[in-house]
Design a protein around this motif. Sequence first.
Motif, PDB file in Angstrom:
ATOM      1  N   ILE A 133       0.846  -1.190   0.000  1.00 22.60           N
ATOM      2  CA  ILE A 133       0.000   0.000   0.000  1.00 22.60           C
ATOM      3  C   ILE A 133       0.887   1.248   0.000  1.00 22.60           C
ATOM      4  O   ILE A 133       1.785   1.370   0.833  1.00 22.60           O
ATOM      5  CB  ILE A 133      -0.930   0.003   1.229  1.00 22.60           C
ATOM      6  CG1 ILE A 133      -1.885  -1.182   1.164  1.00 22.60           C
ATOM      7  CG2 ILE A 133      -1.719   1.309   1.309  1.00 22.60           C
ATOM      8  CD1 ILE A 133      -2.793  -1.310   2.374  1.00 22.60           C
ATOM      9  N   PRO A 134       0.639   2.216  -0.898  1.00 21.16           N
ATOM     10  CA  PRO A 134       1.468   3.436  -0.931  1.00 21.16           C
ATOM     11  C   PRO A 134       1.304   4.276   0.328  1.00 21.16           C
ATOM     12  O   PRO A 134       0.282   4.225   1.021  1.00 21.16           O
ATOM     13  CB  PRO A 134       0.930   4.183  -2.168  1.00 21.16           C
ATOM     14  CG  PRO A 134       0.209   3.159  -2.976  1.00 21.16           C
ATOM     15  CD  PRO A 134      -0.330   2.161  -1.999  1.00 21.16           C
ATOM     16  N   GLY A 139      -1.644   7.762   4.640  1.00 20.22           N
ATOM     17  CA  GLY A 139      -1.876   9.107   5.125  1.00 20.22           C
ATOM     18  C   GLY A 139      -3.324   9.540   4.975  1.00 20.22           C
ATOM     19  O   GLY A 139      -3.893  10.179   5.868  1.00 20.22           O
ATOM     20  N   PHE A 140      -3.930   9.179   3.840  1.00 15.72           N
ATOM     21  CA  PHE A 140      -5.328   9.549   3.620  1.00 15.72           C
ATOM     22  C   PHE A 140      -6.255   8.819   4.588  1.00 15.72           C
ATOM     23  O   PHE A 140      -7.208   9.405   5.115  1.00 15.72           O
ATOM     24  CB  PHE A 140      -5.722   9.242   2.175  1.00 15.72           C
ATOM     25  CG  PHE A 140      -7.106   9.695   1.816  1.00 15.72           C
ATOM     26  CD1 PHE A 140      -7.385  11.031   1.636  1.00 15.72           C
ATOM     27  CD2 PHE A 140      -8.140   8.780   1.678  1.00 15.72           C
ATOM     28  CE1 PHE A 140      -8.664  11.459   1.314  1.00 15.72           C
ATOM     29  CE2 PHE A 140      -9.414   9.189   1.369  1.00 15.72           C
ATOM     30  CZ  PHE A 140      -9.680  10.543   1.175  1.00 15.72           C
ATOM     31  N   ILE A 161       1.177  13.741  17.581  1.00 14.18           N
ATOM     32  CA  ILE A 161       2.068  12.589  17.659  1.00 14.18           C
ATOM     33  C   ILE A 161       1.284  11.297  17.789  1.00 14.18           C
ATOM     34  O   ILE A 161       1.670  10.258  17.231  1.00 14.18           O
ATOM     35  CB  ILE A 161       3.036  12.770  18.840  1.00 14.18           C
ATOM     36  CG1 ILE A 161       3.999  13.918  18.554  1.00 14.18           C
ATOM     37  CG2 ILE A 161       3.817  11.493  19.115  1.00 14.18           C
ATOM     38  CD1 ILE A 161       4.929  14.254  19.690  1.00 14.18           C
ATOM     39  N   LEU A 162       0.165  11.323  18.507  1.00 11.85           N
ATOM     40  CA  LEU A 162      -0.617  10.103  18.693  1.00 11.85           C
ATOM     41  C   LEU A 162      -1.179   9.600  17.363  1.00 11.85           C
ATOM     42  O   LEU A 162      -1.103   8.395  17.067  1.00 11.85           O
ATOM     43  CB  LEU A 162      -1.755  10.356  19.684  1.00 11.85           C
ATOM     44  CG  LEU A 162      -2.556   9.125  20.125  1.00 11.85           C
ATOM     45  CD1 LEU A 162      -1.646   8.109  20.815  1.00 11.85           C
ATOM     46  CD2 LEU A 162      -3.696   9.520  21.059  1.00 11.85           C
ATOM     47  N   ALA A 163      -1.731  10.492  16.558  1.00  8.58           N
ATOM     48  CA  ALA A 163      -2.234  10.094  15.243  1.00  8.58           C
ATOM     49  C   ALA A 163      -1.097   9.586  14.358  1.00  8.58           C
ATOM     50  O   ALA A 163      -1.243   8.582  13.653  1.00  8.58           O
ATOM     51  CB  ALA A 163      -2.941  11.273  14.572  1.00  8.58           C
ATOM     52  N   GLY A 164       0.054  10.256  14.416  1.00  7.89           N
ATOM     53  CA  GLY A 164       1.200   9.788  13.645  1.00  7.89           C
ATOM     54  C   GLY A 164       1.693   8.430  14.106  1.00  7.89           C
ATOM     55  O   GLY A 164       2.121   7.602  13.294  1.00  7.89           O
ATOM     56  N   ILE A 236       3.090  10.730   7.501  1.00  3.86           N
ATOM     57  CA  ILE A 236       3.172  11.425   8.784  1.00  3.86           C
ATOM     58  C   ILE A 236       2.867  12.895   8.621  1.00  3.86           C
ATOM     59  O   ILE A 236       2.303  13.545   9.517  1.00  3.86           O
ATOM     60  CB  ILE A 236       4.568  11.199   9.416  1.00  3.86           C
ATOM     61  CG1 ILE A 236       4.566  11.575  10.894  1.00  3.86           C
ATOM     62  CG2 ILE A 236       5.638  11.959   8.678  1.00  3.86           C
ATOM     63  CD1 ILE A 236       3.767  10.660  11.749  1.00  3.86           C
ATOM     64  N   GLN A 237       3.209  13.461   7.476  1.00  5.34           N
ATOM     65  CA  GLN A 237       2.930  14.875   7.234  1.00  5.34           C
ATOM     66  C   GLN A 237       1.432  15.158   7.225  1.00  5.34           C
ATOM     67  O   GLN A 237       0.980  16.217   7.658  1.00  5.34           O
ATOM     68  CB  GLN A 237       3.548  15.303   5.902  1.00  5.34           C
ATOM     69  CG  GLN A 237       3.249  16.747   5.516  1.00  5.34           C
ATOM     70  CD  GLN A 237       3.660  17.052   4.094  1.00  5.34           C
ATOM     71  OE1 GLN A 237       4.453  16.326   3.497  1.00  5.34           O
ATOM     72  NE2 GLN A 237       3.129  18.125   3.539  1.00  5.34           N
ATOM     73  N   MET A 238       0.639  14.193   6.783  1.00  6.53           N
ATOM     74  CA  MET A 238      -0.795  14.391   6.643  1.00  6.53           C
ATOM     75  C   MET A 238      -1.545  14.318   7.970  1.00  6.53           C
ATOM     76  O   MET A 238      -2.687  14.777   8.052  1.00  6.53           O
ATOM     77  CB  MET A 238      -1.365  13.356   5.661  1.00  6.53           C
ATOM     78  CG  MET A 238      -0.794  13.481   4.261  1.00  6.53           C
ATOM     79  SD  MET A 238      -1.314  12.150   3.152  1.00  6.53           S
ATOM     80  CE  MET A 238      -3.054  12.537   2.950  1.00  6.53           C
TER      81      MET A 238
END
Length: 306
Positions: A133-134, A139-140, A161-164, A236-238
Amino acid sequence: MENVKEVLTKKSKRARMEQRGKLVSFLCIALIVLVVISIFYFVASRGLATFFVDKVNVFDFLFGTQWNPSAVGPDGQPLVGALPMILGSFFVTFLSAIVATPFAIGAAVFMVEISPRNGEKILQPVIELLVGIPSVVYGFIGLSVVVPAVRSVFGGTGFGILAGTFVLFIMILPTVTTMTVDALRAVPRHYREASLALGATRWQTIYKVVLRAAVPGILTAVVFGMARAFGEALAIQMVIGNAALMPTSLVTPASTLTSILTMGIGNTIMGTVQNNVLWSLALILLLMSLLFNIVIRFIGKKGALK
């Protein structure tokens, strides 16, 4: 007589092919080494320009808490403190590894020791699917599912940070699981047979014999997964929020080295302070990747000695 001597000293066709093969292999290895050295030289030359050309203090860069390369502080130096991004990268890396390791070990034990047939039929295709998976899809999904879930459960914006950590946990889980499976399969069969012959149960054999014998391989898998998480950029940026602030909690917007790099590298001019400091962040990433590889080799040597 001369013809016989010439025939005996002349290289055979196989010898010539072997020599050509060695030459091609050497050229390929030399090319790989040259590319790696070139990458290190390019990134280092750009990254060190921050300190040698722009005269930014190294300690201010590594331990400063304010990130605004376009602004200048009271001392006349640009505000390029990278500590918030460094801490953000380490936090999401270590937390994702801590969360992923038990799941990876459990899945590997199931696939190797408990139900190898069902493991190969069910878990193996799932793991292979997760690997393919890309990053943008992860991220999406994190933006659509993880961030709202964190917001509803823990409050705040949901970005942080938790979501990441949750997104990276899913991303590195296949890598850690696959390498852990290989480590468990590498344990000699007679270890298990000797343990069972001494009266140990299957769970005792798994916990006290198999897992302990596979510790170097499992540690290598975890460190490899951490290296994968540390260098992840798009996913992680998203979900992390991309706020260059010191992380005060797991549910407040933060940033990582890769998120700041991907956001800013295309909006700066080559040779400026704003561009050089981003290359300095890239140099930190490169050095951390080198450190992870050194740790992996060290663990591998320790395991080989045992």
